[in-house]
Enzyme design. Sequence first.
Site, mmCIF file in Angstrom:
data_model
loop_
_atom_site.group_PDB
_atom_site.id
_atom_site.type_symbol
_atom_site.label_atom_id
_atom_site.label_comp_id
_atom_site.label_asym_id
_atom_site.label_seq_id
_atom_site.Cartn_x
_atom_site.Cartn_y
_atom_site.Cartn_z
ATOM 1 N N ASP A 53 0.677 -1.096 -0.139
ATOM 2 C CA ASP A 53 0.106 -0.079 0.122
ATOM 3 C C ASP A 53 0.911 1.340 0.052
ATOM 4 O OD1 ASP A 53 -2.425 1.239 -0.001
ATOM 5 O OD2 ASP A 53 -2.822 0.975 1.999
ATOM 6 N N GLY A 54 0.421 2.382 -0.579
ATOM 7 C CA GLY A 54 1.036 3.514 -0.803
ATOM 8 C C GLY A 54 1.690 4.099 -2.009
ATOM 9 N N GLY A 75 0.140 5.402 -4.771
ATOM 10 C CA GLY A 75 -0.575 6.531 -4.802
ATOM 11 C C GLY A 75 -0.001 7.882 -4.157
ATOM 12 N N ARG A 76 -0.123 7.734 -2.952
ATOM 13 C CA ARG A 76 0.453 8.791 -1.942
ATOM 14 C C ARG A 76 1.987 9.017 -2.386
ATOM 15 N NH1 ARG A 76 -1.140 5.843 3.427
ATOM 16 N NH2 ARG A 76 -1.614 4.355 1.874
ATOM 17 N N ARG A 129 -0.715 8.889 -10.181
ATOM 18 C CA ARG A 129 -0.641 7.773 -9.502
ATOM 19 C C ARG A 129 0.120 6.649 -10.087
ATOM 20 N NH1 ARG A 129 -4.034 6.891 -5.428
ATOM 21 N NH2 ARG A 129 -4.334 4.735 -5.809
ATOM 22 N N HIS A 163 2.630 3.338 -8.974
ATOM 23 C CA HIS A 163 2.768 2.010 -9.131
ATOM 24 C C HIS A 163 4.035 1.523 -10.005
ATOM 25 C CE1 HIS A 163 -1.298 1.997 -7.847
ATOM 26 N NE2 HIS A 163 -1.841 2.483 -8.691
ATOM 27 N N SER A 211 -9.755 -7.915 -5.337
ATOM 28 C CA SER A 211 -11.151 -8.032 -5.968
ATOM 29 C C SER A 211 -11.547 -6.465 -5.938
ATOM 30 C CB SER A 211 -11.775 -9.112 -5.516
ATOM 31 O OG SER A 211 -11.639 -9.283 -4.103
ATOM 32 N N TRP A 247 -10.685 -3.532 -8.678
ATOM 33 C CA TRP A 247 -11.494 -3.296 -10.135
ATOM 34 C C TRP A 247 -12.473 -1.981 -10.260
ATOM 35 C CZ3 TRP A 247 -9.928 -5.625 -14.023
ATOM 36 C CH2 TRP A 247 -9.166 -6.927 -14.163
ATOM 37 N N ARG A 276 -11.652 0.863 -9.121
ATOM 38 C CA ARG A 276 -10.928 2.165 -9.327
ATOM 39 C C ARG A 276 -11.196 2.669 -10.708
ATOM 40 N NH1 ARG A 276 -5.244 1.905 -6.066
ATOM 41 N NH2 ARG A 276 -6.136 1.345 -4.039
ATOM 42 N N LEU A 311 12.566 -19.658 -4.187
ATOM 43 C CA LEU A 311 11.670 -18.810 -3.640
ATOM 44 C C LEU A 311 10.165 -19.135 -4.185
ATOM 45 C CD1 LEU A 311 10.744 -16.361 -1.886
ATOM 46 C CD2 LEU A 311 11.410 -14.940 -3.902
HETATM 47 C C1 FPP Z 1 -1.930 -0.087 -3.481
HETATM 48 O O1 FPP Z 1 -1.306 1.343 -3.295
HETATM 49 C C2 FPP Z 1 -1.367 -0.732 -4.729
HETATM 50 C C3 FPP Z 1 -1.659 -1.237 -5.849
HETATM 51 C C4 FPP Z 1 -3.439 -1.492 -6.055
HETATM 52 C C5 FPP Z 1 -1.014 -1.811 -6.718
HETATM 53 C C6 FPP Z 1 0.123 -2.448 -6.396
HETATM 54 C C7 FPP Z 1 1.085 -2.645 -7.710
HETATM 55 C C8 FPP Z 1 2.349 -2.574 -7.643
HETATM 56 C C9 FPP Z 1 3.106 -2.631 -6.292
HETATM 57 C C10 FPP Z 1 3.088 -2.406 -8.997
HETATM 58 C C11 FPP Z 1 3.463 -3.901 -9.507
HETATM 59 C C12 FPP Z 1 3.561 -5.131 -8.842
HETATM 60 C C13 FPP Z 1 3.927 -6.331 -9.410
HETATM 61 C C14 FPP Z 1 3.659 -7.668 -8.343
HETATM 62 C C15 FPP Z 1 4.240 -6.494 -10.599
HETATM 63 P P1 FPP Z 1 -2.617 2.503 -3.546
HETATM 64 O O2 FPP Z 1 -2.594 2.679 -4.812
HETATM 65 O O3 FPP Z 1 -3.622 1.997 -2.976
HETATM 66 O O4 FPP Z 1 -1.881 3.548 -2.752
HETATM 67 P P2 FPP Z 1 -2.514 4.749 -2.013
HETATM 68 O O5 FPP Z 1 -3.099 3.985 -0.709
HETATM 69 O O6 FPP Z 1 -1.262 5.636 -1.456
HETATM 70 O O7 FPP Z 1 -3.422 5.351 -2.764
#
Ligand code: FPP
Length: 234
Positions: free
Chosen positions: A2-3, A5-6, A15, A19, A48, A51, A53, A113
């Site tokens: 998580d994080g 976007g921030r 955002r 990613h 799930s 989707w 977003r 792994l």
């Molecule tokens: C949540 O952060 C993150 C996601 C929904 C996407 C996770 C994807 C990656 C880490 C990139 C690639 C991963 C792989 C395995 C190839 P958020 O967008 O909700 O962040 P926020 O809470 O700050 O808005």
Amino acid sequence: MDGNGRWAKQRQRPRTLGHRAGARAVRTIVEHCLERGIPALTLFAFSSENWNRPEDEVGALMRLFLRVLESEVEELTRRQVHLRFIGERARFPEALRRRMAAAEAIHHNAPRLVLTLAAGYGGRADIAAAARRLAERVQAGTLCPEQIDESTLGQAMSLADLPPPDLFIRTGGERRISNFLLWQLAYTELWFTDVLWPDVDAALLDAALADYARRERRFGLLPGQCETAAVESR
Ligand code: FPP
């Protein structure tokens, strides 16, 4: 993870850039797990609920997942990382589903792994799917309802071939599980950090591991009974 976007917002960037930075952090963490001899890592890449977003963010994530698979699978295979996926993938673009299937089909004699990406995953859906599988076996006459217990249900769930996770790490400041591995996390140690996922590095993972090493896992028992319980929970 998580994080993202921030992290991007702090830099006044879109955002999707967060990613992309998150994908770089994934590489760092996989590398460090290999160095530390961690045998299994499961990453929550797309829930799930994700989707729902905005369409452009979902599209960007799908393209990023595809690009990451295209660029990383060969190197992961060379390093004996067994990549696989859990979750409902029917809604993923065809090209991505083909790449996922191809990556999963690669045979590893002795993986260093097991890297599982949870994509289109929800813990409740995982439990419901396991219940459905058992119901189908009952309907087919290969299972009696009396045989359904924690063990049979657990065996029908994602990650049934692995020991339950020892440590759960959530980045980005929230203190919740958010429908991740609900069944599998029953006795998992939880570790939370305010660090945003793209800023996660080897030192942070080591801090989580050091904290984990200091914990006493009791599995509902008394001190001293626990070593046996830890072995039996495997
Ligand atoms: C949540 O952060 C993150 C996601 C929904 C996407 C996770 C994807 C990656 C880490 C990139 C690639 C991963 C792989 C395995 C190839 P958020 O967008 O909700 O962040 P926020 O809470 O700050 O808005």
